[in-house]
Scaffold this motif. Structure first.
Motif, PDB file in Angstrom:
ATOM      1  N   PHE A 158       9.422   3.913   8.159  1.00 56.28           N
ATOM      2  CA  PHE A 158       8.564   2.746   7.942  1.00 56.28           C
ATOM      3  C   PHE A 158       9.202   1.468   8.456  1.00 56.28           C
ATOM      4  O   PHE A 158       8.522   0.575   8.945  1.00 56.28           O
ATOM      5  CB  PHE A 158       8.218   2.600   6.461  1.00 56.28           C
ATOM      6  CG  PHE A 158       7.139   3.533   6.016  1.00 56.28           C
ATOM      7  CD1 PHE A 158       6.157   3.953   6.890  1.00 56.28           C
ATOM      8  CD2 PHE A 158       7.091   3.999   4.730  1.00 56.28           C
ATOM      9  CE1 PHE A 158       5.161   4.815   6.501  1.00 56.28           C
ATOM     10  CE2 PHE A 158       6.098   4.864   4.315  1.00 56.28           C
ATOM     11  CZ  PHE A 158       5.126   5.272   5.202  1.00 56.28           C
ATOM     12  N   SER A 191      15.916   6.862   2.469  1.00 56.79           N
ATOM     13  CA  SER A 191      15.266   8.106   2.880  1.00 56.79           C
ATOM     14  C   SER A 191      14.765   8.061   4.317  1.00 56.79           C
ATOM     15  O   SER A 191      14.656   6.996   4.930  1.00 56.79           O
ATOM     16  CB  SER A 191      14.091   8.385   1.948  1.00 56.79           C
ATOM     17  OG  SER A 191      13.123   7.364   2.088  1.00 56.79           O
ATOM     18  N   LEU A 192      14.416   9.228   4.787  1.00 65.51           N
ATOM     19  CA  LEU A 192      13.842   9.345   6.121  1.00 65.51           C
ATOM     20  C   LEU A 192      12.582   8.499   6.218  1.00 65.51           C
ATOM     21  O   LEU A 192      12.348   7.830   7.218  1.00 65.51           O
ATOM     22  CB  LEU A 192      13.521  10.822   6.398  1.00 65.51           C
ATOM     23  CG  LEU A 192      12.912  11.177   7.755  1.00 65.51           C
ATOM     24  CD1 LEU A 192      13.331  12.591   8.158  1.00 65.51           C
ATOM     25  CD2 LEU A 192      11.394  11.135   7.720  1.00 65.51           C
ATOM     26  N   ILE A 193      11.798   8.509   5.169  1.00 65.19           N
ATOM     27  CA  ILE A 193      10.521   7.815   5.247  1.00 65.19           C
ATOM     28  C   ILE A 193      10.733   6.303   5.223  1.00 65.19           C
ATOM     29  O   ILE A 193       9.988   5.563   5.857  1.00 65.19           O
ATOM     30  CB  ILE A 193       9.583   8.289   4.112  1.00 65.19           C
ATOM     31  CG1 ILE A 193       8.151   8.286   4.612  1.00 65.19           C
ATOM     32  CG2 ILE A 193       9.725   7.508   2.852  1.00 65.19           C
ATOM     33  CD1 ILE A 193       7.855   9.312   5.652  1.00 65.19           C
ATOM     34  N   VAL A 214       5.947   7.386 -12.258  1.00 63.94           N
ATOM     35  CA  VAL A 214       7.309   7.105 -11.796  1.00 63.94           C
ATOM     36  C   VAL A 214       7.766   5.804 -12.428  1.00 63.94           C
ATOM     37  O   VAL A 214       7.137   4.762 -12.230  1.00 63.94           O
ATOM     38  CB  VAL A 214       7.349   6.995 -10.258  1.00 63.94           C
ATOM     39  CG1 VAL A 214       8.756   6.702  -9.782  1.00 63.94           C
ATOM     40  CG2 VAL A 214       6.819   8.271  -9.621  1.00 63.94           C
ATOM     41  N   ALA A 249       0.818  -1.209   0.000  1.00 61.32           N
ATOM     42  CA  ALA A 249       0.000   0.000   0.000  1.00 61.32           C
ATOM     43  C   ALA A 249       0.853   1.262   0.000  1.00 61.32           C
ATOM     44  O   ALA A 249       0.492   2.272  -0.606  1.00 61.32           O
ATOM     45  CB  ALA A 249      -0.923  -0.008   1.218  1.00 61.32           C
ATOM     46  N   LEU A 250       1.980   1.200   0.679  1.00 66.04           N
ATOM     47  CA  LEU A 250       2.812   2.390   0.806  1.00 66.04           C
ATOM     48  C   LEU A 250       3.970   2.402  -0.189  1.00 66.04           C
ATOM     49  O   LEU A 250       4.836   3.269  -0.117  1.00 66.04           O
ATOM     50  CB  LEU A 250       3.354   2.492   2.229  1.00 66.04           C
ATOM     51  CG  LEU A 250       2.303   2.741   3.312  1.00 66.04           C
ATOM     52  CD1 LEU A 250       2.947   2.720   4.684  1.00 66.04           C
ATOM     53  CD2 LEU A 250       1.600   4.072   3.090  1.00 66.04           C
ATOM     54  N   PRO A 301       4.303   3.377  -3.278  1.00 63.33           N
ATOM     55  CA  PRO A 301       4.590   4.645  -3.964  1.00 63.33           C
ATOM     56  C   PRO A 301       5.275   5.651  -3.049  1.00 63.33           C
ATOM     57  O   PRO A 301       6.159   6.393  -3.473  1.00 63.33           O
ATOM     58  CB  PRO A 301       3.211   5.145  -4.395  1.00 63.33           C
ATOM     59  CG  PRO A 301       2.335   3.942  -4.389  1.00 63.33           C
ATOM     60  CD  PRO A 301       2.863   3.062  -3.301  1.00 63.33           C
ATOM     61  N   THR A 302       4.861   5.665  -1.804  1.00 58.14           N
ATOM     62  CA  THR A 302       5.483   6.597  -0.858  1.00 58.14           C
ATOM     63  C   THR A 302       6.936   6.228  -0.606  1.00 58.14           C
ATOM     64  O   THR A 302       7.779   7.088  -0.371  1.00 58.14           O
ATOM     65  CB  THR A 302       4.698   6.582   0.467  1.00 58.14           C
ATOM     66  OG1 THR A 302       3.350   6.943   0.181  1.00 58.14           O
ATOM     67  CG2 THR A 302       5.267   7.565   1.460  1.00 58.14           C
TER      68      THR A 302
END
Lengths: 449, 238
Positions: free
Chosen positions: B131, B125-127, B117, B104-105, B107-108
């Motif tokens: 996660f 990354s930070l994200i 993309v 679900a995440l 793309p993020t």
């Protein structure tokens, strides 16, 4: 030449990032003292927008269908749904098309319109990537960094997510990793992203958290000669792991809980319906909240989508979608105008906005009642450092781009072709950033002061 | 055919890159891609001492003759069940439907959608870090619960210890060695050097277990160790 503080910071942060060291503390402290902090919004209108409906209209009384062979223009305003006017909107300094809407027209002194941009392509991907990077793609492949990424790199990593992206492409070729867009898959995702364990219960007891905190704090990066665990990427990961914990602890997620009682005014401003945020208004609200909450300095967001209307849906869907996107943009501008910036003044006074699409649509309807792809394009630029209420450039017969005198913006046969990089360089220079990567001079008449 | 001198030079540099980290962790045991004769080591709970010795021709540690890279989201999603012995990161966000969170995440997290993309963002990354921290907290709690309830032969988190509750140093180190292999494909050698490499993790176990509520000593210790492994950069940087 002595470097400015901004140049020093840019170089320092890039160098530190290259070394895998945390530059956050340095830049945050320095930016706190900087009085010209800046923000960007890059608003993309996906599919190719119709200039006649918004940024480059024509008066049907002057451009009659009977003269279409000469003018190459068919306004077809009479085919639009009844809520749209049959003539351009007088916005004061210039006219806007029926789909621009009254809310955007009321802000005409806040932005300028660039007309007659030559995209040199009729391919969506090429036009889109050209306007995102300011460099003509190689085939379909984007070249260079997204300009939003360049801006984020120069503004520094002093916010948790320096560059937030939603429903747009972004590229980071040789800028520090923090400058690349963090792409959120949906507006609703942001609040979960910012909450510990996505807002779900976290049955990890405090003693375990404490032990882990001490463990992470003690561990030092390996020597550069070691394997992947000692790589620059691993060091970046460790740095980001620490920053992620700070973000979670900050409570930033509350700014994106659009259904919360505290956001009633926000919902009213944008006309938001909780559970249906994937709209131009939800995306505009996302951009506004990202800047207002201090989450990001640069936001890249697609406001309107599905504008590629080659058939009769041009008359129904295109004006509606375009109108919604531009109205959402107007509400975003008004929101920022009413929001204070940390450094003083309104957030809008420190935000530079560029709204663009990959190209325009043909000035005459095709046999299916739609409009096809046009080489010409328009853009909207406004905010900090940009002079509002101006029109730069022009289009001619069939909305074809005209050569312009880049010093004045007036059409000139001895002039030059307007290109996306001119607009993007203007935005960067307006914010006091270094636009040399674009290899293009800004449009001086659009620079304030 | 004689190998050019430059190639030998590259190999020597690659061997240098294999030196253990400052924290004296052992080298990864995954064979070099070019070494087709050595089978890869899947995560296994077999005792480290029972594993086949590396081929004599292999360098003392993994040749890393390329720049480090980050695992894709898809690879990460496939890896987690392999590491945990079948656990996937799914959540019920309401409605009784289990959602695959990584999917679900995606793309993020920078996975391509091949529409807007087309190339995955492989920055750490930070994200991504955020996660992984989320995933670690959610999954490790489940993993500890499952392992604690399982028969000794079926455990995947705390192996090589007959008593799950044991906090004996030797048993803890044996389990940590297995976890290093399971998570990172790294064989931590027996002996003082290997013990030193494991000391930060053993201390973490001790710290968490010594401050736990009564009856939760081992559980909290292994929960901390599990989260530490799952949030380690080497899980996604290779």
């Amino acid at each position: 030449m002595t470097p400015t503080r901004r140049q020093f910071l840019t170089r320092s942060s890039a160098a530190l990032a290259a070394l895998g060291l945390s530059s956050t503390a340095l830049t945050r402290a320095a930016w706190g003292a900087e009085d010209n902090d800046h923000y960007f919004v890059f608003a993309y209108f996906e599919g190719g927008w119709d200039h006649l409906l918004a940024l480059d209209p024509r008066d049907p009384a002057e451009f009659r269908d009977a003269d279409m062979r000469e003018t190459g223009i068919q306004t077809a305003y009479d085919r639009l749904p009844p809520q749209f006017s049959r003539a351009p909107i007088d916005a004061g300094p210039f006219a806007l098309g029926p789909a621009a809407g009254d809310e955007l027209a009321a802000l005409a002194d806040q932005f300028s319109v660039v007309r007659g941009i030559n995209m040199a392509t009729l391919t969506h991907e090429v036009g889109r990537r050209y306007f995102i990077t300011g460099r003509a793609p190689s085939g379909l492949t984007a070249r260079g960094d997204a300009v939003a990424t360049l801006c984020a790199a120069q503004l520094g990593p002093d916010t948790p997510v320096p560059h937030l992206g939603h429903a747009t492409e972004s590229y980071n070729v040789d800028q520090p990793p923090f400058a690349g867009a963090l792409q959120v898959g949906a507006v609703e995702h942001v609040q979960y992203i910012l909450r510990d364990t996505l807002g779900l219960p976290t049955p990890v007891p405090p003693n375990v958290r404490g032990a882990l905190g001490a463990y992470w704090a003690k561990r030092t990066p390996c020597s550069p000669e070691a394997g992947a665990g000692a790589s620059r990427l691993a060091d970046q990961y460790r740095d980001n792991r620490a920053r992620a914990r700070q973000v979670v602890a900050s409570g930033l997620h509350r700014a994106f809980e659009f259904g919360a009682a505290e956001h009633a005014a926000l919902r009213a401003r944008y006309g938001l319906q909780v559970g249906a945020l994937e709209t131009p208004f939800g995306r505009a609200a996302l951009a506004a909240q990202a800047l207002k909450s201090g989450l990001s300095r640069v936001v890249s967001v697609a406001l309107s989508t599905q504008l590629d209307t080659h058939d009769a849906t041009w008359a129904t869907d295109h004006p509606t979608r375009l109108h919604d996107g531009l109205t959402a943009l107007a509400r975003l501008v008004n929101d920022l105008r009413e929001s204070p910036a940390p450094g003083g003044g309104s957030l809008w006074s420190r935000t530079t906005l560029v709204a663009f699409s990959e190209f325009g649509r043909t000035a005459r309807l095709n046999e299916r009642g739609g409009r096809d792809h046009l080489l010409g394009n328009c853009a909207l630029i406004g905010g900090a450092g940009v002079r509002g209420g101006r029109v730069f450039g022009a289009s001619g017969a069939g909305l074809s781009p005209l050569l312009v005198d880049l010093a004045t913006g007036a059409p000139s046969e001895a002039g030059a072709s307007l290109q996306p990089e001119h607009v993007l360089a203007t935005a960067m220079v307006a914010a006091g950033l270094d636009a040399s990567a674009l290899r293009s001079a800004p449009l001086e008449p659009l620079l304030a002061g | 055919m004689k190998r050019p001198a430059a190639l030998w030079g590259c190999m020597a540099l690659a061997a240098l890159a294999l030196m253990a980290c400052d924290d004296a962790r052992g080298p990864r045991s995954q064979p070099a891609a070019a070494d087709a004769t050595t089978p890869p080591h899947p995560p296994t709970d077999a005792p480290p001492e029972a594993d086949a010795a590396p081929p004599p021709s292999a360098a003392p540690s993994t040749p890393l003759a390329r720049a480090a890279g980050r695992m894709t989201v898809e690879a990460l999603a496939r890896s987690i069940p392999v590491i945990t012995g079948g656990l996937r990161w799914t959540e019920d966000f309401g409605g009784g439907v289990e959602t695959d969170v990584l999917q679900a995440l995606a793309p993020t997290l920078g996975a391509p959608d091949y529409l807007r993309v087309t190339e995955e963002n492989l920055e750490p990354s930070l994200i991504l870090a955020k996660f992984l921290n989320d995933a670690a907290q959610r999954l490790c709690v489940r993993w500890v619960e499952r392992d604690e309830a399982a028969a000794a032969a079926d455990r995947t988190l705390v192996v090589h210890a007959a008593d799950w509750e044991s906090r004996d140093d030797a048993a803890v180190r044996a389990a940590l060695r297995a976890l290093q292999l399971r998570f990172f494909g790294r064989r931590v050698p027996e002996g003082a050097a290997g013990d030193a490499a494991l000391e930060p993790l053993r201390a973490l176990f001790q710290d968490a277990s010594s401050t736990a509520a009564p009856g939760r000593e081992a559980g909290d210790g292994w929960l901390a160790v599990c989260i530490a492994h799952m949030t380690d950069p080497e899980l996604v940087i290779y």
